[in-house]
Design a protein around this motif. Structure first.
Motif, PDB file in Angstrom:
ATOM      1  N   TRP A   1     -39.525  85.084  10.014  1.00  0.00           N
ATOM      2  CA  TRP A   1     -39.902  83.752  10.510  1.00  0.00           C
ATOM      3  C   TRP A   1     -40.288  83.793  11.985  1.00  0.00           C
ATOM      4  CZ3 TRP A   1     -39.540  79.076   7.639  1.00  0.00           C
ATOM      5  CH2 TRP A   1     -39.081  79.254   6.332  1.00  0.00           C
ATOM      6  N   GLU A   2     -40.434  84.983  12.509  1.00  0.00           N
ATOM      7  CA  GLU A   2     -40.568  85.148  13.954  1.00  0.00           C
ATOM      8  C   GLU A   2     -41.721  84.330  14.542  1.00  0.00           C
ATOM      9  OE1 GLU A   2     -39.975  89.214  14.988  1.00  0.00           O
ATOM     10  OE2 GLU A   2     -39.965  88.708  17.135  1.00  0.00           O
ATOM     11  N   GLU A   3     -42.797  84.230  13.780  1.00  0.00           N
ATOM     12  CA  GLU A   3     -43.921  83.454  14.282  1.00  0.00           C
ATOM     13  C   GLU A   3     -43.605  81.958  14.240  1.00  0.00           C
ATOM     14  OE1 GLU A   3     -47.765  83.794  12.394  1.00  0.00           O
ATOM     15  OE2 GLU A   3     -48.418  84.936  14.143  1.00  0.00           O
ATOM     16  N   ARG A   4     -43.112  81.515  13.077  1.00  0.00           N
ATOM     17  CA  ARG A   4     -42.862  80.082  12.886  1.00  0.00           C
ATOM     18  C   ARG A   4     -41.707  79.568  13.737  1.00  0.00           C
ATOM     19  NH1 ARG A   4     -42.556  80.188   6.494  1.00  0.00           N
ATOM     20  NH2 ARG A   4     -42.166  82.353   7.003  1.00  0.00           N
ATOM     21  N   MET A   5     -40.727  80.414  14.052  1.00  0.00           N
ATOM     22  CA  MET A   5     -39.516  79.948  14.740  1.00  0.00           C
ATOM     23  C   MET A   5     -39.313  80.560  16.117  1.00  0.00           C
ATOM     24  SD  MET A   5     -38.282  77.636  12.913  1.00  0.00           S
ATOM     25  CE  MET A   5     -36.754  77.412  13.838  1.00  0.00           C
ATOM     26  N   ASN A   6     -40.345  81.172  16.656  1.00  0.00           N
ATOM     27  CA  ASN A   6     -40.185  81.811  17.966  1.00  0.00           C
ATOM     28  C   ASN A   6     -39.866  80.787  19.057  1.00  0.00           C
ATOM     29  OD1 ASN A   6     -40.779  83.395  20.416  1.00  0.00           O
ATOM     30  ND2 ASN A   6     -41.456  84.889  18.885  1.00  0.00           N
ATOM     31  N   PRO A   7     -38.893  81.056  19.906  1.00  0.00           N
ATOM     32  CA  PRO A   7     -38.601  80.121  21.003  1.00  0.00           C
ATOM     33  C   PRO A   7     -39.781  79.966  21.952  1.00  0.00           C
ATOM     34  CG  PRO A   7     -36.838  81.739  20.765  1.00  0.00           C
ATOM     35  CD  PRO A   7     -37.948  82.189  19.876  1.00  0.00           C
ATOM     36  N   TRP A   8     -40.696  80.905  21.950  1.00  0.00           N
ATOM     37  CA  TRP A   8     -41.824  80.881  22.887  1.00  0.00           C
ATOM     38  C   TRP A   8     -43.146  80.743  22.137  1.00  0.00           C
ATOM     39  CZ3 TRP A   8     -39.894  79.702  27.232  1.00  0.00           C
ATOM     40  CH2 TRP A   8     -38.635  80.167  27.600  1.00  0.00           C
ATOM     41  N   PRO A   9     -44.177  80.247  22.846  1.00  0.00           N
ATOM     42  CA  PRO A   9     -45.471  80.073  22.165  1.00  0.00           C
ATOM     43  C   PRO A   9     -45.943  81.381  21.532  1.00  0.00           C
ATOM     44  CG  PRO A   9     -45.520  79.054  24.340  1.00  0.00           C
ATOM     45  CD  PRO A   9     -44.227  79.820  24.254  1.00  0.00           C
TER      46      PRO A   9
ATOM     47  N   ASP B   1     -49.300  83.437  19.417  1.00  0.00           N
ATOM     48  CA  ASP B   1     -50.748  83.409  19.177  1.00  0.00           C
ATOM     49  C   ASP B   1     -51.004  82.889  17.768  1.00  0.00           C
ATOM     50  OD1 ASP B   1     -51.139  84.549  21.647  1.00  0.00           O
ATOM     51  OD2 ASP B   1     -51.126  86.611  20.867  1.00  0.00           O
ATOM     52  N   GLY B   2     -52.015  82.112  17.598  1.00  0.00           N
ATOM     53  CA  GLY B   2     -52.371  81.635  16.253  1.00  0.00           C
ATOM     54  C   GLY B   2     -51.655  80.351  15.903  1.00  0.00           C
ATOM     55  N   ALA B   3     -52.198  79.643  14.933  1.00  0.00           N
ATOM     56  CA  ALA B   3     -51.643  78.336  14.542  1.00  0.00           C
ATOM     57  C   ALA B   3     -50.484  78.518  13.569  1.00  0.00           C
ATOM     58  CB  ALA B   3     -52.741  77.507  13.890  1.00  0.00           C
ATOM     59  N   VAL B   4     -49.493  77.655  13.706  1.00  0.00           N
ATOM     60  CA  VAL B   4     -48.374  77.628  12.763  1.00  0.00           C
ATOM     61  C   VAL B   4     -48.473  76.298  12.012  1.00  0.00           C
ATOM     62  CG1 VAL B   4     -45.863  77.532  12.553  1.00  0.00           C
ATOM     63  CG2 VAL B   4     -46.916  79.097  14.202  1.00  0.00           C
ATOM     64  N   ASP B   5     -48.520  76.367  10.686  1.00  0.00           N
ATOM     65  CA  ASP B   5     -48.660  75.138   9.893  1.00  0.00           C
ATOM     66  C   ASP B   5     -47.468  74.216  10.105  1.00  0.00           C
ATOM     67  OD1 ASP B   5     -51.050  75.930   8.907  1.00  0.00           O
ATOM     68  OD2 ASP B   5     -50.260  76.685   6.990  1.00  0.00           O
ATOM     69  N   GLU B   6     -47.741  72.922  10.228  1.00  0.00           N
ATOM     70  CA  GLU B   6     -46.656  71.941  10.336  1.00  0.00           C
ATOM     71  C   GLU B   6     -46.276  71.446   8.942  1.00  0.00           C
ATOM     72  OE1 GLU B   6     -47.369  68.720  13.026  1.00  0.00           O
ATOM     73  OE2 GLU B   6     -47.164  70.030  14.778  1.00  0.00           O
TER      74      GLU B   6
ATOM     75  N   ARG C   1     -40.283  70.534  10.347  1.00  0.00           N
ATOM     76  CA  ARG C   1     -39.493  71.744  10.571  1.00  0.00           C
ATOM     77  C   ARG C   1     -38.618  71.636  11.829  1.00  0.00           C
ATOM     78  NH1 ARG C   1     -38.803  75.762   7.925  1.00  0.00           N
ATOM     79  NH2 ARG C   1     -40.621  75.492   6.620  1.00  0.00           N
ATOM     80  N   ASP C   2     -39.081  70.837  12.810  1.00  0.00           N
ATOM     81  CA  ASP C   2     -38.290  70.663  14.030  1.00  0.00           C
ATOM     82  C   ASP C   2     -36.966  69.951  13.756  1.00  0.00           C
ATOM     83  OD1 ASP C   2     -40.087  71.975  15.684  1.00  0.00           O
ATOM     84  OD2 ASP C   2     -41.236  70.155  16.114  1.00  0.00           O
ATOM     85  N   VAL C   3     -36.880  69.279  12.624  1.00  0.00           N
ATOM     86  CA  VAL C   3     -35.640  68.603  12.225  1.00  0.00           C
ATOM     87  C   VAL C   3     -34.866  69.455  11.215  1.00  0.00           C
ATOM     88  CG1 VAL C   3     -34.664  66.542  11.135  1.00  0.00           C
ATOM     89  CG2 VAL C   3     -36.749  66.355  12.526  1.00  0.00           C
ATOM     90  N   LEU C   4     -35.577  69.898  10.193  1.00  0.00           N
ATOM     91  CA  LEU C   4     -34.861  70.503   9.055  1.00  0.00           C
ATOM     92  C   LEU C   4     -34.173  71.805   9.418  1.00  0.00           C
ATOM     93  CD1 LEU C   4     -36.337  73.129   7.420  1.00  0.00           C
ATOM     94  CD2 LEU C   4     -38.050  71.390   7.015  1.00  0.00           C
ATOM     95  N   GLU C   5     -34.712  72.507  10.391  1.00  0.00           N
ATOM     96  CA  GLU C   5     -34.117  73.799  10.756  1.00  0.00           C
ATOM     97  C   GLU C   5     -32.698  73.642  11.287  1.00  0.00           C
ATOM     98  OE1 GLU C   5     -34.921  76.994  10.596  1.00  0.00           O
ATOM     99  OE2 GLU C   5     -36.753  76.630   9.455  1.00  0.00           O
ATOM    100  N   ARG C   6     -32.455  72.530  11.994  1.00  0.00           N
ATOM    101  CA  ARG C   6     -31.114  72.285  12.519  1.00  0.00           C
ATOM    102  C   ARG C   6     -30.238  71.552  11.498  1.00  0.00           C
ATOM    103  NH1 ARG C   6     -26.822  74.022  15.086  1.00  0.00           N
ATOM    104  NH2 ARG C   6     -25.588  72.362  15.977  1.00  0.00           N
TER     105      ARG C   6
ATOM    106  N   GLU D   1     -48.447  62.363   8.313  1.00  0.00           N
ATOM    107  CA  GLU D   1     -49.690  62.324   9.097  1.00  0.00           C
ATOM    108  C   GLU D   1     -50.674  61.305   8.518  1.00  0.00           C
ATOM    109  OE1 GLU D   1     -50.740  64.527  12.032  1.00  0.00           O
ATOM    110  OE2 GLU D   1     -48.591  64.110  12.017  1.00  0.00           O
ATOM    111  N   THR D   2     -50.767  61.301   7.168  1.00  0.00           N
ATOM    112  CA  THR D   2     -51.805  60.470   6.524  1.00  0.00           C
ATOM    113  C   THR D   2     -51.253  59.169   5.944  1.00  0.00           C
ATOM    114  OG1 THR D   2     -51.445  61.476   4.359  1.00  0.00           O
ATOM    115  CG2 THR D   2     -52.995  62.607   5.833  1.00  0.00           C
TER     116      THR D   2
END
Ligand code: EPS
Length: 387
Positions: free
Chosen positions: A86-94, A96-101, A124-129, A324-325
């Protein structure tokens, strides 16, 4: 000060952290016992694929030296072995590349209210915690509380009473030794016939893309009377136990002793009459109150029950709305467990142990474990406690 603890960590982030304050100095810790509890939380038929990835262990980062507590805050780290995936999706830092919301909140989860409250756009900003992965940190903290309690002669156990529609036959009264084999049951249930039916029910409902809830019981033995207090609402031990237990993810109800059964009985069949004899001192022949009267322990085994709702991540998702929609959508489908009642019972042990350890600390004080033991001996002597 009691025992205070806090946790940090997201389910698929680098790891979980617990900081525990108030454990007396000089307490000997058994590394294997801590890890044993971590492994016990991972048990239970009905767990999903994640448990094959994780193998939780406690890494102490502060507050312990050469196996003994220092009296300072204890910092514990529990790594998420899934993080590399999950390193890309959950990295504490920005990155490269888009991460799907994620925009499809699950009914029954924290997703929608958390998104609105905190102004996120990605669920994901909610569910992870909100994820119950956080309970690994609680169990680590609870294992410290259990070590403290064990030094005072107190043990905390748990067993599953119900999964889905299958209920175990309940024993009239339980002793610590009755729990010796509970972790060998695939659903941590003391009734083997019911356990087999629970396994069948989990398998059947899993095939139907369903999840299951249930109930469990936590029982603590060896408590002295007088933990907690009748003098103020927030010092009542039953209130503290209820808060601690209902704070476990997906727990919707908590009761002490035979609460719901007693509600329908006449008063003469609702209470536990008081006896005294030379050998035993004060004792009861029943324990309908579950070891608590007037917000205090009464010296009988403490019995806390909890009801867990079925997990809200469904492989056959419920209806929701795309945030979103605002179009109708199917709720997020993620890898999930079918049921976690056996694991939740172990988390229940941890939360009950933390409250009880705090209550002992409040009652007996003690910067050093030796002070606590001396105060316990003096207290037992004053009240003539013979158990
Ligand atoms: C959880 C979902 C699942 C569980 C997790 C809690 O995780 P994942 O989405 O990675 O498959 O396995 O529980 C744990 C990881 C754990 O250690 O208990 C949830 O959404 O609450």
């Amino acid at each position: 000060m009691g025992i205070r603890f806090t946790t940090a960590g997201e389910s698929h982030g680098p790891g979980l952290v617990a900081i525990v304050e108030g454990v007396p100095a000089g307490l000997e810790l058994d590394r294997d016992a801590l890890d044993r509890d971590m492994a016990r939380r991972q048990l239970g038929h009905g767990r999903g694929g994640r448990m094959k990835i994780e193998s939780d262990s406690v890494e102490i980062r502060a507050g312990v030296r050469h196996g003994r507590t220092l009296g300072s805050p204890i910092a514990i780290l529990v790594a998420n072995r899934d993080y590399p995936n999950w390193e890309e999706r959950m990295n504490p830092w920005p990155v490269d590349g888009a991460v799907d919301e994620v925009h499809t909140p699950r009914p029954g989860h924290a997703d929608l209210a958390g998104l609105l409250k905190y102004g996120h756009t990605d669920v994901r900003d909610v569910l992870e915690r909100a994820s119950a992965r956080e309970t690994a940190a609680r169990v680590a903290a609870g294992a410290l509380a259990k070590a403290f309690l064990a030094a005072l002669g107190v043990t905390v156990h748990s067993h599953v009473l119900q999964i889905g529609s299958v209920r175990a036959t309940e024993c009239e009264s339980l002793a610590p030794e009755d729990f010796a084999g509970v972790d060998d049951s695939p659903v941590r249930c003391l009734d083997p016939d019911a356990a087999a039916r629970m396994v069948d029910e989990i398998d059947r409902l899993r095939r139907d893309n369903e999840t299951l809830g249930g109930t469990f019981e936590v029982v603590a033995f060896g408590l002295v009377p007088g933990l907690g207090s009748h003098v103020a609402w927030d010092e009542r031990l039953d209130a503290r136990l209820a808060q601690a237990t209902v704070s476990i993810q997906a727990i919707k109800g908590v009761s002490l002793g035979e609460a719901w059964e007693v509600a329908g009985r006449p008063g003469s069949e609702a209470h536990d009459e008081i006896f005294w004899d030379e050998a035993r001192g004060w004792f009861r022949e029943t324990n309908r109150a579950g070891g608590i009267e007037g917000g205090m322990t009464n010296g009988e085994p403490l019995v806390v029950r909890a009801a867990m709702k079925p997990l809200s991540t469904l492989t056959q998702p419920l209806r929701t709305v795309d945030t979103e929609t605002t179009e109708a959508a199917a709720a997020l489908r993620e890898r999930t467990d079918s049921t976690t009642v056996p694991a939740a019972a172990v988390v229940g042990e941890a939360m009950v142990a933390l409250v009880l350890a705090g209550a002992y600390r409040d009652k007996l004080g003690g910067d050093h474990i030796g002070d606590v033991l001396a105060a316990l001996t003096a207290y037992k002597e004053r009240i003539g406690w013979r158990r």
